[in-house]
Design an enzyme around this catalytic site. Structure first.
Site, PDB file in Angstrom:
ATOM      1  N   LYS A 281      18.335  20.816  12.337  1.00  0.00           N
ATOM      2  CA  LYS A 281      16.727  20.920  12.825  1.00  0.00           C
ATOM      3  C   LYS A 281      16.435  19.798  14.268  1.00  0.00           C
ATOM      4  O   LYS A 281      17.267  18.497  13.320  1.00  0.00           O
ATOM      5  CB  LYS A 281      15.210  21.231  11.781  1.00  0.00           C
ATOM      6  CG  LYS A 281      15.399  22.440  11.175  1.00  0.00           C
ATOM      7  CD  LYS A 281      14.820  22.807  10.282  1.00  0.00           C
ATOM      8  CE  LYS A 281      15.059  24.419   9.825  1.00  0.00           C
ATOM      9  NZ  LYS A 281      14.190  24.886  10.653  1.00  0.00           N
ATOM     10  N   ARG A 355      17.442  34.421   4.945  1.00  0.00           N
ATOM     11  CA  ARG A 355      17.851  35.611   4.711  1.00  0.00           C
ATOM     12  C   ARG A 355      18.945  35.546   4.127  1.00  0.00           C
ATOM     13  O   ARG A 355      19.238  36.620   3.566  1.00  0.00           O
ATOM     14  CB  ARG A 355      17.945  36.072   5.930  1.00  0.00           C
ATOM     15  CG  ARG A 355      19.236  35.397   7.434  1.00  0.00           C
ATOM     16  CD  ARG A 355      18.053  36.350   8.267  1.00  0.00           C
ATOM     17  NE  ARG A 355      17.172  35.432   8.587  1.00  0.00           N
ATOM     18  CZ  ARG A 355      16.605  35.302  10.149  1.00  0.00           C
ATOM     19  NH1 ARG A 355      16.803  36.688  11.138  1.00  0.00           N
ATOM     20  NH2 ARG A 355      15.576  34.560  10.540  1.00  0.00           N
TER      21      ARG A 355
HETATM   22  N1  BES Z   1      12.323  27.900   6.856  1.00  0.00           N
HETATM   23  C1  BES Z   1      12.451  27.832   8.086  1.00  0.00           C
HETATM   24  C2  BES Z   1      11.339  28.744   8.824  1.00  0.00           C
HETATM   25  C3  BES Z   1      10.406  27.868   8.929  1.00  0.00           C
HETATM   26  C4  BES Z   1      10.639  26.890  10.323  1.00  0.00           C
HETATM   27  C5  BES Z   1       9.326  28.129   8.108  1.00  0.00           C
HETATM   28  C6  BES Z   1       9.352  26.324  10.349  1.00  0.00           C
HETATM   29  C7  BES Z   1       8.451  26.900   8.867  1.00  0.00           C
HETATM   30  C8  BES Z   1       8.397  26.196   9.752  1.00  0.00           C
HETATM   31  C9  BES Z   1      13.827  28.904   8.265  1.00  0.00           C
HETATM   32  O1  BES Z   1      15.042  29.210   7.749  1.00  0.00           O
HETATM   33  C10 BES Z   1      14.327  28.931   9.490  1.00  0.00           C
HETATM   34  O2  BES Z   1      14.772  27.839  10.138  1.00  0.00           O
HETATM   35  N2  BES Z   1      14.402  30.020  10.530  1.00  0.00           N
HETATM   36  C11 BES Z   1      14.515  29.759  11.908  1.00  0.00           C
HETATM   37  C12 BES Z   1      15.415  31.492  12.034  1.00  0.00           C
HETATM   38  C13 BES Z   1      16.408  30.978  13.720  1.00  0.00           C
HETATM   39  C14 BES Z   1      16.922  30.272  13.320  1.00  0.00           C
HETATM   40  C15 BES Z   1      16.239  32.377  13.891  1.00  0.00           C
HETATM   41  C16 BES Z   1      12.941  29.838  12.475  1.00  0.00           C
HETATM   42  O3  BES Z   1      11.907  30.759  12.742  1.00  0.00           O
HETATM   43  O4  BES Z   1      13.040  28.824  13.686  1.00  0.00           O
HETATM   44 MN    MN Z   2      16.101  27.649   8.032  1.00  0.00          MN
END
Ligand code: BES
Ligand code: MN
Ligand code: ZN
Length: 506
Positions: A281, A355
């Site tokens: 990230k 997931r």
């Molecule tokens: N934990 C995150 C989702 C999230 C991001 C929650 C920011 C709250 C604030 C999750 O694991 C994630 O990173 N999801 C990705 C999925 C994508 C790679 C398909 C997302 O939402 O960007």
């Molecule tokens: Mn994630």
């Protein structure tokens, strides 16, 4: 905290602080009217002189008031009478308790149950009051060398004007008290930093909950060896880059009259820190990914509330806990893993890790032959784009279950919104190399994440709550909210009535 109920005349009540709500227009409510009569029109005069504006959420402390047995009086603005609906009521209650938590009082008496809110009874108002009291006194000061003094509030007396409402107020306060405690545990687990709140720490907390439950809760912890033997390779693939070992935590509460009654299952996403893994990230606000275990935290909070309420249902609570880190051993984009169910998954993005832990936990849930399964997860940033920070995203493979959860959210004032889980979305998860991919592209990210989970939830009625937008607040108020403990607890309490209807003994 205690929540006694009294039918006494507010002017006679001996308390450190009497709380009286006031509308901006129209007649005074019964408690305010009695107080006005006994005090040479104190409230009327304050309003006329412009010293108190009963705008929604305004508070006015009156340090001493003639004709009252209370040491102090706190007036709370309700705003306009015709706009007094759930949101306004809760805002006024929150404002009152926020003010009370800053006063040197350990006891208060509040006259909120007389406030007219369309379609809401005394039970509901008492529930909201008890919950708000807990939320207002919450502080997270564990890591401050010189914390501000903690609020002293310990007793909240609920004043009801009619004796016939006392029982409803008592029952409402009992539920609100339990939910409030659950919410605050959820907030603490969420607020704890990733270097303390690890998968092993969550497992310890589960064992502690069981140890303190007088035998009402049992715990089973699966460590990495057990998960390997089981075949939960998808869960394990997420923690592969971390020095912290993963855990699957299972808690069981048996409250049903019929011991073999099918349990309701909660499954929480417990990513104790989400760096994104190799699909790292960006750095901005990455600290907030310590909140990526808020689904798990809400499961702990709900179990806590259930232990306080003791509904006659069976409950299984499962937490899938792992830390998502980049490392030489970490899962890489393109890697193919085998899930507990046997389906292969191409991990196109290691940041779509929630997931991957949840799918194995859902497969694990099958062994309990559940009546329903609800997973709770900070799953997608897209849920924030779709719904903002007010509604939890709800997706389900069963419309009755979806409705039950929507109802519970309305009732607990912890609301969710139903999104479609149509088959048409499923093909976004097609993979050239495995049974499915772990991402579905940018369109409808919340829905395709739920589509992924749905492949592992075919054996039972299942719903998914995406709490990415509701589990915590950012900015100056940064911290976990404790949502959706209110919704989940209400859902489970309502299931008790269900099973009694089915057994024909209602
Ligand atoms: N934990 C995150 C989702 C999230 C991001 C929650 C920011 C709250 C604030 C999750 O694991 C994630 O990173 N999801 C990705 C999925 C994508 C790679 C398909 C997302 O939402 O960007
Ligand atoms: Mn994630
Ligand atoms: Zn995550």
């Amino acid at each position: 905290m205690e929540f006694p109920v009294q039918t006494a005349n507010p002017i006679k009540v001996e308390t450190a602080c009497l709380v009286v709500p006031v509308f901006k227009d129209g007649d005074l409510l019964p408690a305010a009217a009695k107080l006005d009569d006994a005090s040479e029109r104190l409230i009327g005069q304050l309003i006329e002189r412009g010293d108190f504006d009963a705008k929604l959420g305004n508070v006015q402390m009156v340090p001493f008031a003639p004709g009252l047995n209370a040491d102090r009086l706190l007036l709370v603005g309700l705003g306009h009478r015709e706009k007094c609906q759930e949101g306004a009521f809760c805002k006024a209650v929150d404002a009152a308790f926020t003010a009370l938590s800053a006063l040197p009082v350990d006891d208060t008496a509040v006259a909120f149950t007389d406030v007219p809110v369309p379609d809401r009874d005394c039970d509901w108002k008492a529930r909201m009051v008890a919950e708000a009291a807990h939320r207002a006194v919450y502080r997270f000061t564990e890591f401050k060398s010189e914390p501000e003094p903690a609020p002293q509030l310990e007793r909240v007396t609920l004043l009801v004007s009619e004796g016939s409402h006392a029982e409803a107020a008592r029952e409402g306060a009992r539920i609100g008290d339990a939910v409030g405690q659950g919410i605050n545990l959820t907030r603490t687990l969420g607020n704890l930093p990733g270097n303390i709140c690890t998968p092993r720490y969550l497992a310890e907390r589960a064992e502690r909950l069981a140890a303190d439950s007088d035998g009402a809760l049992s715990t089973e912890i699966l460590d990495e060896e057990a998960l390997e033997a089981l075949g939960a390779h998808s869960l394990l693939s997420v923690g592969r880059g971390s020095a912290e070992p993963s855990r699957l935590i299972v808690m069981q509460y048996q409250g049903a009259e019929e011991p073999d009654e099918a349990p309701h299952v909660l499954v929480g996403k417990g990513i104790t820190f989400d760096t994104g893994g190799i699909s790292l990230k960006p750095g901005e606000a990455m600290d907030e990914m310590k909140f990526d275990m808020c689904g798990a935290a809400s499961v702990f909070g709900t179990v806590t509330a259930v232990l306080a309420i003791r509904p006659k249902i069976n409950l299984v609570a499962i937490v899938a806990a792992a830390e998502n880190m980049p490392d030489g051993r970490a899962t890489k984009p393109g890697d193919i893993i085998k899930t507990l169910k046997g389906l292969s998954v191409e991990v196109l993005n290691t940041d779509a890790e929630g997931r991957l832990v949840l799918c194995d936990a859902l497969t694990y849930a099958e062994r309990f032959a559940p009546a329903s399964v609800v997973d709770i997860a900070t799953l997608t940033g897209a849920a924030i784009i779709a719904l903002g920070h007010h509604a939890t995203g709800l997706l389900a493979n069963d419309d009755d279950l979806a409705l039950d959860l929507l109802d519970a959210g309305e009732s607990a004032w912890d609301r969710a919104w139903h999104l479609p889980l149509w088959d048409e979305y499923q093909e976004q998860l097609d993979s050239n190399f495995a049974d499915l991919a772990n991402i579905g592209g940018r369109p409808a990210g919340t829905i395709t994440a739920a589509c992924f989970l749905s492949r592992f939830a075919e054996a039972f009625p299942w719903a998914h709550l995406d709490i990415a937008g509701t589990a915590w607040q950012s900015g100056k108020q940064k911290g976990a909210t404790g949502r959706p403990v209110g919704l989940l607890t209400q859902y489970l309490v309502d299931r008790e009535a269900d099973s009694q209807v089915e057994a024909g003994d209602d």
